[in-house]
Design a protein around this motif. Structure first.
Motif, PDB file in Angstrom:
ATOM      1  N   VAL A 125      -3.278   2.970   5.417  1.00 45.61           N
ATOM      2  CA  VAL A 125      -2.136   2.647   3.758  1.00 45.61           C
ATOM      3  C   VAL A 125      -2.413   2.846   3.340  1.00 45.61           C
ATOM      4  N   LEU A 126      -2.407   3.697   1.896  1.00 42.13           N
ATOM      5  CA  LEU A 126      -2.867   3.762   0.540  1.00 42.13           C
ATOM      6  C   LEU A 126      -1.818   3.855  -0.393  1.00 42.13           C
ATOM      7  N   TYR A 127      -2.138   2.733  -1.345  1.00 44.20           N
ATOM      8  CA  TYR A 127      -1.016   1.699  -2.278  1.00 44.20           C
ATOM      9  C   TYR A 127      -1.905   3.295  -3.372  1.00 44.20           C
ATOM     10  N   LYS A 128      -0.734   2.825  -4.531  1.00 43.93           N
ATOM     11  CA  LYS A 128      -1.508   4.197  -6.027  1.00 43.93           C
ATOM     12  C   LYS A 128      -0.228   3.186  -6.532  1.00 43.93           C
ATOM     13  N   LEU A 129      -1.380   2.178  -7.844  1.00 48.67           N
ATOM     14  CA  LEU A 129      -0.899   1.468  -8.436  1.00 48.67           C
ATOM     15  C   LEU A 129       0.415   1.167  -9.609  1.00 48.67           C
ATOM     16  N   ASN A 130       0.999   1.511 -10.141  1.00 51.35           N
ATOM     17  CA  ASN A 130       1.141   1.446 -11.575  1.00 51.35           C
ATOM     18  C   ASN A 130      -0.323   1.366 -12.716  1.00 51.35           C
ATOM     19  N   GLN A 131      -0.351   2.666 -13.749  1.00 52.74           N
ATOM     20  CA  GLN A 131      -1.060   2.850 -14.023  1.00 52.74           C
ATOM     21  C   GLN A 131      -1.131   1.159 -15.480  1.00 52.74           C
ATOM     22  N   GLN A 132       0.341   1.246 -15.813  1.00 54.14           N
ATOM     23  CA  GLN A 132       0.400  -0.031 -16.820  1.00 54.14           C
ATOM     24  C   GLN A 132       0.745  -1.432 -16.016  1.00 54.14           C
ATOM     25  N   GLY A 177     -10.262   2.962  -3.778  1.00 55.22           N
ATOM     26  CA  GLY A 177      -9.766   4.406  -3.396  1.00 55.22           C
ATOM     27  C   GLY A 177     -10.533   5.200  -4.458  1.00 55.22           C
ATOM     28  N   ALA A 178      -9.506   6.706  -4.452  1.00 50.21           N
ATOM     29  CA  ALA A 178      -9.939   7.554  -5.603  1.00 50.21           C
ATOM     30  C   ALA A 178     -10.889   7.112  -6.769  1.00 50.21           C
ATOM     31  N   ASP A 179      -9.711   5.882  -7.300  1.00 48.49           N
ATOM     32  CA  ASP A 179     -10.123   5.329  -8.312  1.00 48.49           C
ATOM     33  C   ASP A 179      -9.530   3.964  -8.259  1.00 48.49           C
ATOM     34  N   ASP A 180      -9.981   3.062  -9.501  1.00 43.21           N
ATOM     35  CA  ASP A 180      -9.716   1.993  -9.966  1.00 43.21           C
ATOM     36  C   ASP A 180      -7.645   2.216  -9.310  1.00 43.21           C
ATOM     37  N   LEU A 181      -6.980   2.646  -9.166  1.00 39.63           N
ATOM     38  CA  LEU A 181      -5.656   2.399  -9.467  1.00 39.63           C
ATOM     39  C   LEU A 181      -5.163   2.808  -8.021  1.00 39.63           C
ATOM     40  N   GLN A 182      -5.882   2.778  -6.350  1.00 40.06           N
ATOM     41  CA  GLN A 182      -5.791   2.865  -5.939  1.00 40.06           C
ATOM     42  C   GLN A 182      -6.772   2.565  -4.716  1.00 40.06           C
ATOM     43  N   VAL A 183      -5.357   1.449  -3.457  1.00 42.20           N
ATOM     44  CA  VAL A 183      -6.200   0.470  -2.171  1.00 42.20           C
ATOM     45  C   VAL A 183      -5.960   1.484  -1.167  1.00 42.20           C
ATOM     46  N   ARG A 184      -6.809   1.586  -0.220  1.00 43.29           N
ATOM     47  CA  ARG A 184      -6.975   1.822   0.648  1.00 43.29           C
ATOM     48  C   ARG A 184      -7.425   0.430   1.744  1.00 43.29           C
ATOM     49  N   VAL A 185      -6.276   0.038   2.884  1.00 40.83           N
ATOM     50  CA  VAL A 185      -6.142  -0.986   3.801  1.00 40.83           C
ATOM     51  C   VAL A 185      -6.239  -0.275   5.049  1.00 40.83           C
ATOM     52  N   THR A 186      -6.029  -0.460   5.991  1.00 40.75           N
ATOM     53  CA  THR A 186      -7.213   0.047   7.255  1.00 40.75           C
ATOM     54  C   THR A 186      -7.085  -0.990   8.195  1.00 40.75           C
ATOM     55  N   PHE A 187      -6.172  -0.724   9.391  1.00 45.07           N
ATOM     56  CA  PHE A 187      -5.641  -1.565  10.342  1.00 45.07           C
ATOM     57  C   PHE A 187      -6.404  -1.600  11.338  1.00 45.07           C
ATOM     58  N   SER A 188      -6.491  -3.324  12.069  1.00 40.67           N
ATOM     59  CA  SER A 188      -7.621  -2.528  13.487  1.00 40.67           C
ATOM     60  C   SER A 188      -6.513  -2.647  14.055  1.00 40.67           C
ATOM     61  N   LYS A 189      -5.229  -2.681  14.205  1.00 40.74           N
ATOM     62  CA  LYS A 189      -4.037  -2.145  15.422  1.00 40.74           C
ATOM     63  C   LYS A 189      -2.991  -2.057  14.318  1.00 40.74           C
ATOM     64  N   PRO A 190      -2.037  -1.140  14.878  1.00 39.66           N
ATOM     65  CA  PRO A 190      -1.150  -0.718  14.038  1.00 39.66           C
ATOM     66  C   PRO A 190       0.333  -2.081  13.857  1.00 39.66           C
ATOM     67  N   TYR A 191       0.475  -1.828  12.732  1.00 40.65           N
ATOM     68  CA  TYR A 191       1.386  -2.764  11.914  1.00 40.65           C
ATOM     69  C   TYR A 191       2.517  -1.843  11.505  1.00 40.65           C
ATOM     70  N   GLY A 192       3.779  -2.417  11.786  1.00 42.47           N
ATOM     71  CA  GLY A 192       4.778  -1.436  11.624  1.00 42.47           C
ATOM     72  C   GLY A 192       5.147  -2.368  10.522  1.00 42.47           C
ATOM     73  N   ASP A 193       5.357  -3.473  10.211  1.00 42.76           N
ATOM     74  CA  ASP A 193       5.742  -4.417   8.895  1.00 42.76           C
ATOM     75  C   ASP A 193       4.271  -4.275   7.353  1.00 42.76           C
ATOM     76  N   TRP A 194       4.318  -3.314   7.411  1.00 44.60           N
ATOM     77  CA  TRP A 194       3.040  -3.530   6.891  1.00 44.60           C
ATOM     78  C   TRP A 194       3.679  -3.395   5.161  1.00 44.60           C
ATOM     79  N   ARG A 195       4.758  -3.902   5.193  1.00 47.47           N
ATOM     80  CA  ARG A 195       5.546  -3.564   3.224  1.00 47.47           C
ATOM     81  C   ARG A 195       5.341  -5.230   3.582  1.00 47.47           C
ATOM     82  N   SER A 196       5.145  -5.853   4.429  1.00 49.53           N
ATOM     83  CA  SER A 196       5.700  -7.614   4.300  1.00 49.53           C
ATOM     84  C   SER A 196       4.357  -7.623   3.268  1.00 49.53           C
ATOM     85  N   LEU A 197       3.180  -7.229   3.615  1.00 43.71           N
ATOM     86  CA  LEU A 197       2.382  -7.463   2.908  1.00 43.71           C
ATOM     87  C   LEU A 197       1.752  -7.634   1.514  1.00 43.71           C
TER      88      LEU A 197
END
Length: 821
Positions: A125-132, A177-197
């Motif tokens: 899952v790749l999160y792109k944060l609001n730069q502000q 991620g590619a810059d400070d505003l990107q967060v790359r999360v890798t899961f060891s096994k699939p997780y459908g409720d990743w939005r809860s984190l």
């Protein structure tokens, strides 16, 4: 409204729980089961007086009532509560808050995007944060905050005092991620409720070490990232004060300050009328008073038709006047004092009603549901047939009407354990259990061995007074509950076994008759009963004397609060006689039994005990069933089918008690007795529900947008502990199956939302069939709000947008706490 009946620390939170299995279930085909239309019903709309931001004035203060000051500001600790959630929502990032339909929606204040970018070989899952987006100290929100929270909550370091780690244990790594505003999360096994984190997301200064995690956020939050910041906490005043965040990059908060004020539910009406609070969850009685106040606005000074003295008839008023001005000086003085007290109460009530005109009641359905929990760990409810019989006896529509009907809210019973009406995954799965049907409920009980004459039968393979009987009675003993002050009595086994003659029984009859004030009448009744004894023993339903034999026990008079033996001519040792002569003693023993029975034959809660009522004696060889107070009550092996029904006794739980009374009446119709025990709210869960000291109970669970994650611990099969006990955590019904576990596990790892919902519907059908939890209705949400306030009230599913709350233009005039209503 006070969250009476909601486990502490579960309001809009993920929960970690476990369940107990009761064996293999015999159930119908469950795939796709539904008792209604496939189209999901609409939920009740929120009621918040929605107003465009340009129509809301800048400035002022709003005082918002909460039950108590937060025990902690760390939402991931075990003692976090509804106040924790309420405050942290305004201070910390929630990446995917729930919307009006109970679905998670991306929050653009914090995220530009968040999505699954890889599925194979592993989910990423790749999160792109609001730069502000920045913390209140000016530091950017970034990957280090995600990493610190993951390490604190993944469950590998016991030094972090966490209450849950659902989902975090599936993460393998977190990277920039590619810059400070990107967060790359890798899961060891699939997780459908990743939005809860990562909701709420805490700064790394809090989650970076066990010391700061455990203690750094309990009483303060120095670094936040919401529309408000924490200005201070006053234990003396019972307030948590928030101020507008000067670094907030989103829509500017309309209010200068937002004060959360601790006000007990019983004090809410007074707090509203004296201007202490502007927003408060209220109970139906306070809501009714506000409605009446609005109705009476045009009364032109006429006396109120409700409140103190409103029910006094003209004749009673005339009589009171006559006594107050009569010749009897003492009576006149007392009556004048009473009249003065009543006038004072009338004036005070009228002043309160006038102040309540400034409020409106905004109502919806709370994102939580009330259920009937059936403890399947032991006793009759360990048998799934008995649990299903209880469920089939309930008229859930009537129960829903009892609570929701008077409030003008839709009174439709809830059909799912895992979603509420209006949510995308909702489907009525109650068809897996079946509709209300008293005939089929009785058939289930009969199949389980519970019959009309069962309470009078000798247990199989057990002699009267045997060691097995003594052991069974000893295991049924209950101790006194120190927290509730409730004394639960027990009955001892027979001291010895002897074969007495008929003349011994007759002598015992005469001895017992001497204790009755009306001996002559009783003698005649006894003679009549003796003539009918043989018939009574053959047909228990047609003989009152035989029915009342269910009250006989083998007991001792030295038990606490037991009734004393007869004062004259009666031995302190119970008279014994052969079992075949039991009917001859009926009339005499009925008089003793009457001492512990009410007029309707119901045994007082404090006098109920396993085996029957203290002070009533049976002949040798007579089993010791519990009181068969309900007409036609069922029994088995000499024991009546009676269930312990525990309810809270506080002022905020009137609706639960009303529902409990109706449930007891419904169960009585199929031969199940209930022993209702009312305990203080503060000990309800800790000392009774969590401890398993109950058979039936009513409590609520909050809604979730992530049922695969949040629902699994509630309904999963428990794991045995090393000491042989079961790890049930907060799963108080202790009912579960391997199949249910498998369905939850599959849904949690399913990245296709539709497929995951289908699996949850199958799991819900299985949960219905297990009959450990019976959903009844969605809880009502009644909020008293200053009528000039906008964008606040009964939010339903949706999380509040605190920055939009305020007074409507041209109507805000300083702090509401300074206004005298």
């Amino acid at each position: 409204m006070s969250h009476v009946g909601v486990p502490r620390g579960t309001v809009r939170k993920r929960r970690t729980l476990a369940l107990l299995t009761t064996g293999v279930l015999t159930i119908p085909v469950l795939a796709g089961c539904s008792s209604g239309d496939e189209e999901a019903p609409r939920g009740v709309a929120q009621d918040i007086a929605p107003t465009a931001r340009q129509a809301v004035a800048d400035g002022s203060t709003v005082n918002w009532a909460i039950d108590a000051l937060p025990a902690t500001f760390n939402a991931f600790q075990a003692d976090a509560d509804s106040a924790t959630t309420r405050v942290t929502e305004a201070l910390l990032p929630t990446l995917f808050p729930m919307d009006k339909a109970g679905q998670p929606r991306l929050n653009p204040d914090y995220l530009e995007s968040a999505k699954v970018i890889e599925r194979e070989p592993k989910q990423v899952v790749l999160y792109k944060l609001n730069q502000q987006a920045v913390w209140s100290d000016g530091r950017e929100i970034g990957a280090p905050d995600f990493v610190a929270q993951w390490r604190a909550l993944r469950g590998k370091d016991s030094a972090f005092w966490t209450a849950r780690n659902s989902g975090y244990e599936r993460i393998e790594k977190i990277e920039r991620g590619a810059d400070d505003l990107q967060v790359r999360v890798t899961f060891s096994k699939p997780y459908g409720d990743w939005r809860s984190l990562f909701s709420p997301l805490y700064p790394k200064e809090i989650t970076g070490s066990p010391e700061t995690f455990n203690d750094g956020a309990r009483t303060t939050l120095k670094n936040t990232a919401g529309p408000f910041v924490l200005r201070g906490v006053s234990k003396a005043d019972g307030t948590v004060t928030l101020a507008r965040n000067p670094r907030w990059w989103g829509d500017k908060a309309k209010l200068d300050t937002l004060v959360f004020r601790a006000v007990a539910p019983k004090d809410r009406t007074k707090a509203l009328t004296d201007g202490t609070v502007d927003v408060a969850d209220v109970d139906p009685s306070t809501a009714d008073r506000i409605t009446l106040a609005r109705r009476d606005r045009g009364g032109n000074g006429q006396p109120l038709t409700h409140g103190p003295g409103a029910d006094v008839s003209p004749a009673a008023a005339l009589y009171s006047y006559a006594v107050a001005h009569g010749s009897d000086e003492k009576a006149a003085e007392a009556e004048q004092a009473a009249r003065a007290k009543n006038r004072k109460a009338v004036l005070a009530y009228a002043a309160e009603q006038k102040a309540l005109r400034d409020f409106a009641v905004r109502k919806s359905l709370e994102p939580a549901y009330t259920q009937l929990a059936l403890n399947g760990e032991s006793g009759p409810l360990a048998d799934d047939r008995v649990r299903r019989a209880v469920a089939r006896a309930l008229d859930r529509e009537e129960l829903a009407r009892t609570v929701l009907g008077p409030l003008g809210l839709p009174a439709k019973p809830l059909g799912s354990h895992l979603a509420l009406a209006g949510q995308p995954g909702y489907a009525d799965g109650s068809g897996a259990l079946g509709e209300q049907n008293e005939k089929e409920a009785r058939a289930l009980l009969a199949d389980a061995g519970w019959t009309r004459g069962g309470a009078l039968q000798q247990p199989k393979d057990t002699k009267a007074g045997s060691e097995a009987e003594k052991k069974g009675e000893k295991e049924g003993e209950d101790g006194a509950d120190a927290d509730t002050g409730e004394e639960k009595k027990t009955t001892g086994g027979a001291e010895k076994e002897e074969n007495a003659e008929k003349k011994d029984a007759e002598k015992a009859d005469k001895d017992a008759e001497k204790t009755d004030k009306d001996a002559e009448k009783t003698d005649k009744d006894s003679e009549k009963d003796e003539g009918k004894a043989d018939k009574a023993s053959r047909d228990e339903e047609d003989s009152a004397a035989s029915r009342d034999e269910g009250l006989y026990i083998v007991g001792e008079d030295d038990k606490p609060a037991a009734h004393a033996p007869a004062a004259t001519g009666t031995s302190a040792v119970p008279a014994l006689a052969p079992a075949r002569h039991a009917a001859f003693q009926s009339a005499a023993l009925l008089r003793q039994a009457a001492a512990v029975l009410g007029e309707d034959g119901a045994v007082a809660a404090q006098d109920k005990q396993p085996g029957g009522a203290a002070g009533a004696y049976a002949p040798a060889g007579t089993p010791a069933p519990a009181p068969a107070a309900a007409k036609g009550q069922l029994g088995k092996d000499g024991k009546a089918l009676t269930l312990r029904f525990v309810l809270p006794s506080g002022p905020g739980s009137q609706s639960l008690r009303a529902v409990g009374d109706k449930i007891a009446a419904m169960l009585e119709k199929i031969g199940i007795g209930t022993e209702i025990t009312k305990v203080p709210d503060e000990s309800y869960f800790k000392d009774h529900i969590a401890s398993g000291v109950y058979d039936l109970a009513l409590y609520s669970w909050p809604a979730s947008a992530y049922p695969a994650t949040d629902g699994r611990p509630i309904y999963a099969k428990p794991e045995p502990a090393t000491d042989g006990s079961l790890l049930v955590e907060q799963n108080y019904t202790r009912v579960g199956t391997d199949h249910i576990d498998q369905l939850f596990d599959r849904a949690a790892g399913e990245l296709d939302e539709k497929a995951a919902r289908d699996l949850m519907k199958q799991a819900d059908a299985r949960i219905w069939a297990a009959a450990g939890s019976i959903p009844l209705y969605q809880r009502p949400q009644l909020v008293a709000v200053d009528k000039k306030l906008a964008n606040v009230g009964a939010f339903g599913f949706a999380a509040p947008r605190y920055q939009d709350i305020g007074f409507k233009n041209r109507q805000a005039a300083g702090s509401s706490a300074d206004r005298k209503k």
